[in-house]
Design a protein around this motif. Structure first.
Motif, PDB file in Angstrom:
ATOM      1  N   VAL A   8       0.846  -1.116  -0.030  1.00 11.56           N
ATOM      2  CA  VAL A   8      -0.344   0.084  -0.204  1.00 11.56           C
ATOM      3  C   VAL A   8       1.062   1.648   0.382  1.00 11.56           C
ATOM      4  O   VAL A   8       1.687   1.553   1.011  1.00 11.56           O
ATOM      5  CB  VAL A   8      -0.955  -0.016   0.776  1.00 11.56           C
ATOM      6  N   GLY A   9       0.871   1.974  -0.706  1.00 11.96           N
ATOM      7  CA  GLY A   9       1.639   3.228  -1.076  1.00 11.96           C
ATOM      8  C   GLY A   9       0.857   4.943  -0.518  1.00 11.96           C
ATOM      9  O   GLY A   9      -0.166   5.196  -1.542  1.00 11.96           O
ATOM     10  N   ILE A  10       1.363   5.168   0.058  1.00  6.03           N
ATOM     11  CA  ILE A  10       0.627   6.390   0.366  1.00  6.03           C
ATOM     12  C   ILE A  10       1.274   7.779  -0.280  1.00  6.03           C
ATOM     13  O   ILE A  10       2.730   7.369  -0.300  1.00  6.03           O
ATOM     14  CB  ILE A  10       0.774   6.760   2.091  1.00  6.03           C
ATOM     15  N   VAL A  11       0.555   8.392  -0.803  1.00 11.44           N
ATOM     16  CA  VAL A  11       0.489   9.257  -1.884  1.00 11.44           C
ATOM     17  C   VAL A  11       0.855   9.984  -0.775  1.00 11.44           C
ATOM     18  O   VAL A  11       0.282  11.257  -0.489  1.00 11.44           O
ATOM     19  CB  VAL A  11       0.045   9.827  -2.705  1.00 11.44           C
ATOM     20  N   ASP A  12       2.754  10.741  -0.987  1.00 12.40           N
ATOM     21  CA  ASP A  12       3.218  12.405   0.333  1.00 12.40           C
ATOM     22  C   ASP A  12       3.675  12.825  -1.099  1.00 12.40           C
ATOM     23  O   ASP A  12       5.298  12.735  -0.711  1.00 12.40           O
ATOM     24  CB  ASP A  12       3.185  11.307   1.453  1.00 12.40           C
ATOM     25  N   THR A  13       3.266  13.535  -1.196  1.00 17.96           N
ATOM     26  CA  THR A  13       4.062  15.150  -2.627  1.00 17.96           C
ATOM     27  C   THR A  13       5.027  16.435  -1.540  1.00 17.96           C
ATOM     28  O   THR A  13       5.656  16.738  -1.875  1.00 17.96           O
ATOM     29  CB  THR A  13       3.139  15.876  -3.173  1.00 17.96           C
ATOM     30  N   GLY A  14       4.482  15.920   0.034  1.00 14.67           N
ATOM     31  CA  GLY A  14       5.578  16.529   1.266  1.00 14.67           C
ATOM     32  C   GLY A  14       6.379  15.535   2.158  1.00 14.67           C
ATOM     33  O   GLY A  14       7.235  15.879   2.771  1.00 14.67           O
ATOM     34  N   ALA A  15       6.626  14.932   1.260  1.00 12.58           N
ATOM     35  CA  ALA A  15       8.058  13.540   1.991  1.00 12.58           C
ATOM     36  C   ALA A  15       8.914  13.843   1.280  1.00 12.58           C
ATOM     37  O   ALA A  15       8.882  13.267  -0.361  1.00 12.58           O
ATOM     38  CB  ALA A  15       7.300  12.265   2.037  1.00 12.58           C
ATOM     39  N   ALA A  16      10.199  14.719   1.156  1.00  8.78           N
ATOM     40  CA  ALA A  16      11.062  14.449   0.094  1.00  8.78           C
ATOM     41  C   ALA A  16      11.429  13.303  -0.265  1.00  8.78           C
ATOM     42  O   ALA A  16      12.192  13.343  -1.643  1.00  8.78           O
ATOM     43  CB  ALA A  16      12.339  15.391   0.786  1.00  8.78           C
ATOM     44  N   THR A  17      11.117  12.289   0.400  1.00  4.96           N
ATOM     45  CA  THR A  17      12.056  10.557  -0.166  1.00  4.96           C
ATOM     46  C   THR A  17      10.882   9.433   0.270  1.00  4.96           C
ATOM     47  O   THR A  17      10.322   9.602   1.350  1.00  4.96           O
ATOM     48  CB  THR A  17      13.755  10.178   0.934  1.00  4.96           C
ATOM     49  N   SER A  18      10.949   8.766  -1.026  1.00  2.00           N
ATOM     50  CA  SER A  18      10.475   7.717  -0.527  1.00  2.00           C
ATOM     51  C   SER A  18      10.534   6.794   0.948  1.00  2.00           C
ATOM     52  O   SER A  18      12.145   6.550   1.028  1.00  2.00           O
ATOM     53  CB  SER A  18      10.080   6.720  -1.698  1.00  2.00           C
ATOM     54  N   ILE A  19       9.184   5.827   1.403  1.00  3.01           N
ATOM     55  CA  ILE A  19      10.335   5.772   2.966  1.00  3.01           C
ATOM     56  C   ILE A  19       9.425   3.584   2.257  1.00  3.01           C
ATOM     57  O   ILE A  19       8.901   3.870   2.177  1.00  3.01           O
ATOM     58  CB  ILE A  19       9.445   5.504   4.027  1.00  3.01           C
ATOM     59  N   LEU A  20       9.540   2.904   2.707  1.00  8.14           N
ATOM     60  CA  LEU A  20       9.681   1.593   2.511  1.00  8.14           C
ATOM     61  C   LEU A  20       9.876   1.387   3.768  1.00  8.14           C
ATOM     62  O   LEU A  20      10.390   0.889   4.485  1.00  8.14           O
ATOM     63  CB  LEU A  20      10.425   0.061   1.642  1.00  8.14           C
ATOM     64  N   ASN A  21       8.605   0.307   4.475  1.00  8.92           N
ATOM     65  CA  ASN A  21       8.893  -0.091   5.485  1.00  8.92           C
ATOM     66  C   ASN A  21       9.484  -1.683   5.804  1.00  8.92           C
ATOM     67  O   ASN A  21       9.374  -1.627   4.988  1.00  8.92           O
ATOM     68  CB  ASN A  21       7.350  -0.614   6.611  1.00  8.92           C
ATOM     69  N   TRP A  22       9.888  -2.313   6.914  1.00  8.77           N
ATOM     70  CA  TRP A  22      10.610  -3.189   6.433  1.00  8.77           C
ATOM     71  C   TRP A  22       9.670  -4.621   6.059  1.00  8.77           C
ATOM     72  O   TRP A  22      10.313  -5.296   5.669  1.00  8.77           O
ATOM     73  CB  TRP A  22      11.481  -3.884   8.007  1.00  8.77           C
TER      74      TRP A  22
END
Length: 314
Positions: free
Chosen positions: A203-217
């Motif tokens: 599930v990808g949360i669309v976040d234009t306010g996060a400079a970098t993408s993040i994956l959980n473990w």
């Protein structure tokens, strides 16, 4: 739980318990209202006007911010302190902070006026980091979700559309927001299924306010990434509003990901079990914050009320 996303990985987002409500002037059905959208430092920025002031102010566009935010330096000129006083905000790393609630009489963007917005007041200097960039506030989902909207950095346009869904002739079939199936619904968050390496779906949360993408473990592990694996290295902890509190973080290049049928070019991401994932019910399930490093080159559209993600899928 309504939230605005804090600076996990340098983004502009945290989980906020207050619901911000916007009221806009009526627009003609199907009408498009566009305004220039440009990268300023790490974030995409639009110009807005506050109250009856003719001056323009620079607001970060944050699709994962449940509340619009105004810089404390402007608050005394344009807002009235809300009777509720303050809101407790839980950052991505689990720490909490308190922010002043206020009511903004009028915000104008893309030729539309939004009246009596419940906003959050904070010091926007925290988003400038070590750069000389200046930001006056954050335009959140409380405004964006009133319309269907198009976030198009390559085309330098943010467009608000008075329609339930964007034009399918341009954006094709939309993907229903997977967060709508939660008992509490999407709560203003736009999400889209993301296919990772090996066929894993996150599930990808669309976040234009996060400079970098993040994956959980769970997502990282299912994609073949491990803390001691090739190409994975330790990174600085992800810090929220309290610089003394952080969450352990690693970094790696992610390959083989896709949104719908569109492959994504290899991108750098953080790997971290931020507490924000638990808030989405993704503590044990693959989850991803799809940050601005993706959306700088990939335009997308969202249906009104963030009911669906559109674009990049045909």
């Amino acid at each position: 739980m309504r939230s605005w996303t804090s600076r996990y990985g340098g983004g502009a987002s945290a989980i906020l318990t207050a619901l911000a409500v916007a009221q806009s002037l009526a627009a003609h059905p199907g009408s498009h209202h566009a305004t220039p959208l440009n990268m300023q430092g790490e974030w995409a920025v639009v110009e807005v006007r506050l109250g009856n002031d003719r001056q323009s102010y620079h607001f970060i566009v944050d699709s994962a911010a449940g509340a619009t935010v105004i810089d404390q330096a402007l608050a005394s000129r344009f807002t009235a302190v809300a009777s509720s006083g303050s809101s407790n905000v839980q950052g991505a790393s689990g720490n909490q902070a308190s922010f002043q609630d206020a009511k903004l009489g009028r915000l104008r963007v893309a030729g539309l006026s939004f009246w009596n917005l419940e906003v959050v007041v904070t010091d926007m200097k925290q988003f400038s980091g070590k750069t000389n960039q200046h930001y006056d506030g954050i335009l959140g989902s409380d405004v964006l979700s009133r319309y269907s909207y198009v976030f198009d950095v390559p085309g330098h346009r943010l467009t608000l559309i008075d329609a339930d869904r964007p034009d399918p002739r341009r954006w094709g079939e939309c993907i229903d927001n997977p967060l709508l199936s939660r008992p509490e619904g999407a709560n203003g968050f736009l999400a889209v299924p993301v296919a990772l390496h090996g066929g894993v779906r996150a599930v990808g949360i669309v976040d234009t306010g996060a400079a970098t993408s993040i994956l959980n473990w769970p997502a990282a592990s299912a994609s073949g990434l491990s803390k001691d694996g090739t190409g994975v290295s330790a990174a600085e902890g992800v810090v929220g509003f309290d610089p003394k509190a952080s969450t352990a973080s690693y970094k790696a290049q992610v390959v083989g990901a896709a949104i719908g049928s569109k492959p994504l070019s290899p991108f750098n991401a953080r790997l971290s079990d931020l507490s924000v994932f638990e808030g989405f019910g993704l503590k044990e399930k693959p989850g991803m914050i799809v940050g601005a490093n993706i959306w700088r080159t990939t335009p997308f559209a969202a249906a009104r009320g963030v009911r669906a993600f559109c674009g990049t899928i045909s």
